[in-house]
Design an enzyme around this catalytic site. Structure first.
Site, PDB file in Angstrom:
ATOM      1  N   ASP A 179      22.210  36.478  38.266  1.00 39.68           N
ATOM      2  CA  ASP A 179      23.652  36.664  38.148  1.00 39.68           C
ATOM      3  C   ASP A 179      23.923  37.167  36.729  1.00 39.68           C
ATOM      4  O   ASP A 179      23.906  36.391  35.766  1.00 39.68           O
ATOM      5  CB  ASP A 179      24.356  35.329  38.408  1.00 39.68           C
ATOM      6  CG  ASP A 179      25.877  35.462  38.380  1.00 39.68           C
ATOM      7  OD1 ASP A 179      26.373  36.463  37.826  1.00 39.68           O
ATOM      8  OD2 ASP A 179      26.557  34.562  38.900  1.00 39.68           O
TER       9      ASP A 179
ATOM     10  N   TYR B  15      42.043  51.216  55.123  1.00 40.30           N
ATOM     11  CA  TYR B  15      41.066  50.237  55.638  1.00 40.30           C
ATOM     12  C   TYR B  15      39.756  50.945  55.918  1.00 40.30           C
ATOM     13  O   TYR B  15      39.756  52.024  56.506  1.00 40.30           O
ATOM     14  CB  TYR B  15      41.577  49.578  56.928  1.00 40.30           C
ATOM     15  CG  TYR B  15      41.914  48.127  56.719  1.00 40.30           C
ATOM     16  CD1 TYR B  15      40.908  47.219  56.381  1.00 40.30           C
ATOM     17  CD2 TYR B  15      43.217  47.665  56.832  1.00 40.30           C
ATOM     18  CE1 TYR B  15      41.209  45.890  56.167  1.00 40.30           C
ATOM     19  CE2 TYR B  15      43.523  46.338  56.612  1.00 40.30           C
ATOM     20  CZ  TYR B  15      42.515  45.446  56.284  1.00 40.30           C
ATOM     21  OH  TYR B  15      42.809  44.134  56.062  1.00 40.30           O
TER      22      TYR B  15
ATOM     23  N   THR C 252      29.730  40.685  38.445  1.00 39.60           N
ATOM     24  CA  THR C 252      31.109  41.158  38.468  1.00 39.60           C
ATOM     25  C   THR C 252      31.130  42.479  37.714  1.00 39.60           C
ATOM     26  O   THR C 252      30.162  42.842  37.033  1.00 39.60           O
ATOM     27  CB  THR C 252      32.072  40.165  37.790  1.00 39.60           C
ATOM     28  OG1 THR C 252      31.554  39.840  36.501  1.00 39.60           O
ATOM     29  CG2 THR C 252      32.236  38.898  38.614  1.00 39.60           C
TER      30      THR C 252
ATOM     31  N   ARG D 109      38.460  44.324  38.294  1.00 42.58           N
ATOM     32  CA  ARG D 109      38.071  43.035  38.877  1.00 42.58           C
ATOM     33  C   ARG D 109      37.359  43.321  40.190  1.00 42.58           C
ATOM     34  O   ARG D 109      37.963  43.763  41.155  1.00 42.58           O
ATOM     35  CB  ARG D 109      39.308  42.174  39.172  1.00 42.58           C
ATOM     36  CG  ARG D 109      40.215  41.907  37.996  1.00 42.58           C
ATOM     37  CD  ARG D 109      39.517  41.192  36.881  1.00 42.58           C
ATOM     38  NE  ARG D 109      39.269  39.816  37.180  1.00 42.58           N
ATOM     39  CZ  ARG D 109      39.651  38.786  36.419  1.00 42.58           C
ATOM     40  NH1 ARG D 109      40.334  38.997  35.320  1.00 42.58           N
ATOM     41  NH2 ARG D 109      39.360  37.561  36.750  1.00 42.58           N
TER      42      ARG D 109
ATOM     43  N   GLU E 187      36.469  49.157  56.959  1.00 46.67           N
ATOM     44  CA  GLU E 187      35.381  48.229  57.310  1.00 46.67           C
ATOM     45  C   GLU E 187      34.129  48.994  57.695  1.00 46.67           C
ATOM     46  O   GLU E 187      34.184  49.953  58.461  1.00 46.67           O
ATOM     47  CB  GLU E 187      35.825  47.305  58.447  1.00 46.67           C
ATOM     48  CG  GLU E 187      36.790  46.249  57.950  1.00 46.67           C
ATOM     49  CD  GLU E 187      37.235  45.269  59.027  1.00 46.67           C
ATOM     50  OE1 GLU E 187      36.637  45.275  60.121  1.00 46.67           O
ATOM     51  OE2 GLU E 187      38.171  44.520  58.764  1.00 46.67           O
TER      52      GLU E 187
ATOM     53  N   LYS F 269      33.593  42.333  33.244  1.00 48.91           N
ATOM     54  CA  LYS F 269      33.350  41.626  31.973  1.00 48.91           C
ATOM     55  C   LYS F 269      32.810  42.645  30.958  1.00 48.91           C
ATOM     56  O   LYS F 269      33.539  43.572  30.600  1.00 48.91           O
ATOM     57  CB  LYS F 269      32.418  40.435  32.220  1.00 48.91           C
ATOM     58  CG  LYS F 269      33.039  39.405  33.195  1.00 48.91           C
ATOM     59  CD  LYS F 269      32.196  38.161  33.314  1.00 48.91           C
ATOM     60  CE  LYS F 269      32.889  37.106  34.161  1.00 48.91           C
ATOM     61  NZ  LYS F 269      32.521  37.156  35.589  1.00 48.91           N
TER      62      LYS F 269
HETATM   63  N1  DSN Z   1      35.311  32.608  35.127  1.00 46.69           N
HETATM   64  C1  DSN Z   1      34.209  33.385  34.622  1.00 46.69           C
HETATM   65  C2  DSN Z   1      34.012  33.145  33.170  1.00 46.69           C
HETATM   66  O1  DSN Z   1      35.006  33.050  32.473  1.00 46.69           O
HETATM   67  O2  DSN Z   1      32.904  33.053  32.686  1.00 46.69           O
HETATM   68  C3  DSN Z   1      33.001  33.163  35.382  1.00 46.69           C
HETATM   69  O3  DSN Z   1      33.259  33.275  36.736  1.00 46.69           O
END
Ligand code: DSN
Length: 428
Positions: free
Chosen positions: A208, A62, A234, A243, A64, A237
């Site tokens: 974003d 942990y 994120t 993740r 924080e 991707k």
């Molecule tokens: N779920 C993601 C996507 O597939 O584009 C976006 O959050």
């Protein structure tokens, strides 16, 4: 189904003994990811190193707070891990501040609201059916319920963002935050145009870049850095990390961003994820990642060309990035029917609305495909005509209910992919 030796599933000795049922499911998923052509544009294959980092004892701790300012002791190693991730993010994206603690994209975006708006304030974002994200103020999301979401879209015909509409809405509604970026945007995002509008109306611009972060890192998409106040992404991707998510900003917004993530929205950071983000950012800083990012785009363009040649309607007529949105209306096959048939053919996509879709989101007109995963396996532009052919044959088979044809394609897909071992699934 044949599998290349390099793509044999990893073994999980402890898990296999402790929970054979679960271990079998993990093994089956590894096999599925090895044998199928994964075209969901928000997915990827992480490296074995990133995968290992997510499975470390760092998850036992942990932490924080932030490095040097924690609410728990025993942070001798964790502080260094988080600092590595932060410094690497700053270097890769050329930003003044990075917070690597958001659990995923939606919490990262929610932290941006917490940092720069009050409940009930107006926010401007791209409408979900036009390619935006739920958290950009769409009605069913908390962001559309707790804030006053005003939404822009794309022009009919070109399917390009209508900047006259964005400017008019911004002038009229005076939003606190403007979001740009999305989940089904096949074209380059004009961050400069958004930045100019945000400055004119005194809004905070949040870019974003979840979908395109790897392309930005690899120089295959313009960077939002000179134009956006905050960058949300994120890490799993095109960036090819675990993740997780990050918020990046100018130094002047650092305090607001950090306070919003912790203690505003989250408790302890997921340290194993932070470690894996650090590993992914190290990989993204390597020259080979630039090649990867450009290859993702080259593959998407080649795939789009091959689909156009087969008579497919593509939203905006093609792509500038990793993503292609196919409108199947003219093929007389609903998106969901096509997606499920493609799945049976070993080609994994998602059904998706297209701009101005007359059909419902759960049964829309389109499918969304992308090239991050197949590029990670080493497929190049020379293979894209074959991928387009498989998609075309699958859609035709779906129209005729020809399950045998889908089974034949599934075999062809697995056979080709056996020669392209997937990162993280290899036994090397
Ligand atoms: N779920 C993601 C996507 O597939 O584009 C976006 O959050």
């Amino acid at each position: 189904m044949s599998t290349h030796p390099m793509s044999q599933p990893l073994s999980h000795p402890a898990l296999s003994v402790a929970d054979p049922e679960l271990a079998a499911l993990v093994g089956a998923e590894e096999q599925l990811q090895a044998d199928t052509l994964r075209l969901i544009p928000s997915e990827n294959y992480v490296s074995a190193a990133v995968l290992e980092a997510t499975g470390t004892v760092l998850q036992n701790k942990y932490s924080e707070g932030y490095a040097g300012r924690r609410y728990y002791e025993g942070q001798q190693n964790i502080d260094l891990v988080e600092t590595l991730a932060v410094e690497r993010a700053k270097a890769v994206f050329g930003v003044e501040h990075a917070n690597v603690q958001p659990y995923s994209g939606s919490p990262a975006n929610l932290a941006a609201y917490l940092a720069f708006a009050e409940p009930g304030d107006t926010v401007l974002g791209m409408a979900l059916p036009m390619g935006g994200h739920l958290t950009h103020g769409w009605g069913v999301s908390a962001t559309g319920r707790w804030f006053r979401g005003v939404q822009y879209g794309v022009r009919p015909g070109s399917a390009l963002i209508d900047f006259d509409e964005v400017r008019d809405l911004a002038r009229k509604e005076r939003p606190k935050i403007i979001f740009c970026g999305g989940t089904a945007v096949p074209r380059t995002i004009d961050f400069a145009a958004f930045g100019e509008i945000a400055r004119e109306v005194g809004a905070v611009l949040v870019a974003d870049i979840a979908h395109i972060a790897g392309l930005v890192a690899g120089g295959a998409h313009p960077s939002p850095v000179p134009h956006a106040d905050v960058i949300s992404t994120t890490t799993h991707k095109t960036l090819r990390g675990p993740r997780g998510a990050m918020l990046m900003s100018r130094a002047s917004h650092a305090k607001a961003v950090d306070k919003a993530v912790f203690p505003g929205l989250q408790g302890g950071p997921h340290n194993h994820t932070t470690a894996a983000i650090a590993v992914a950012l190290r990989e993204a800083a390597a020259p080979s990642f630039r090649d990867y990012a450009h290859a993702v785009v080259a593959n998407a363009k080649a795939l789009a060309e091959a689909l156009l040649a087969r008579g497919y309607d593509l939203v905006s007529g093609g792509t500038d990035n990793h993503l292609v949105l196919i409108d199947l209306t003219s093929k007389d096959v609903p998106g969901k029917v096509a997606a499920k048939a493609l799945d049976r053919a070993g080609i994994v996509v998602n059904y998706n609305t297209v701009p101005f879709d007359p059909r419902k989101p759960f049964d829309p007109s389109g499918i969304r495909i992308g090239t991050p995963s197949l590029t990670s396996r080493g497929l190049g532009t020379d293979r894209m005509p074959l991928v387009a052919e498989w998609i075309d044959r699958s859609v035709q088979a779906a129209a005729k209910g020809d399950e045998d044809a889908l089974a034949v394609i599934r075999g062809e897909v697995a056979e080709l992919l056996a020669g392209y071992p997937a990162p993280g699934l290899a036994t090397d």
